[in-house]
Design an enzyme around this catalytic site. Structure first.
Site, PDB file in Angstrom:
ATOM      1  N   ASP A  32     -53.144   0.795  -0.959  1.00  0.00           N
ATOM      2  CA  ASP A  32     -54.470   0.095  -1.611  1.00  0.00           C
ATOM      3  C   ASP A  32     -54.934  -0.749  -0.652  1.00  0.00           C
ATOM      4  O   ASP A  32     -54.376  -1.449   0.282  1.00  0.00           O
ATOM      5  CB  ASP A  32     -53.707  -0.574  -2.827  1.00  0.00           C
ATOM      6  N   ASP A  57     -57.851   5.669  -7.011  1.00  0.00           N
ATOM      7  CA  ASP A  57     -58.115   4.912  -8.440  1.00  0.00           C
ATOM      8  C   ASP A  57     -59.235   4.949  -8.941  1.00  0.00           C
ATOM      9  O   ASP A  57     -59.533   4.766 -10.070  1.00  0.00           O
ATOM     10  CB  ASP A  57     -57.580   3.446  -8.231  1.00  0.00           C
TER      11      ASP A  57
END
Length: 158
Positions: free
Chosen positions: A113, A129
């Site tokens: 991330d 995402d």
């Protein structure tokens, strides 16, 4: 529409993986890069769970659930071959994003991330995402505004 689905999902997962490779190469060594100080940073983060860090350390469960969903959606797309571009785009975004994160879990043991909105204290996330969220929104739009209309029009013509 099947070619759009398959090719689109692969392209989206490649885009996601390329963004993560760039983060691993350039951001990981320095931890974070402020693009807008205190508002938006690129921050290296290893997520060993699902969205918002839930199910931390449950690699097997996350892997199996994601793989089963990807298989089920692909079987649906092959069997039904929907004509709707909206539905196909929604499912393609969902699958491309899920596949990108599945690849991370499979080969890294965690999801990379890096998109860090600090102004609103939102969890750090990634391109995959974004694809999943956009796909889910598009799927809701399809279900709310297009799927019901198709059935109504078929009933009126009878």
């Amino acid at each position: 529409m099947l070619i759009v689905y398959f090719l689109g999902a692969v392209i989206l997962s490649v885009i996601d993986q390329l963004s993560k490779l760039a983060v691993l190469r350039f951001i990981k060594p320095i931890d974070t890069v402020p693009l807008l100080e205190g508002i938006f940073h690129l921050t290296y983060c290893e997520n060993r769970g699902a969205a918002f860090g839930i199910l931390q350390g449950r690699f097997g469960l996350l892997f199996v659930i994601t793989a089963l969903v990807l298989i089920a959606v692909t079987v649906y797309m092959i069997k039904k071959q929907p004509k709707s571009l909206c539905l196909t785009a929604a499912v393609t975004l969902l699958v491309g994003g899920a596949l990108g994160n599945l690849i991370d879990r499979m080969f890294r043991g965690f999801v990379v991330d890096f998109l860090d909105f600090r102004l609103i204290h939102f969890p750090v996330f990634n391109v995959a995402d974004c694809f999943v969220v956009c796909g889910a929104i598009l799927l809701m739009i399809y279900v709310l505004f297009f799927e019901g209309r198709k059935e109504s029009e078929e009933n009126k013509s009878e």
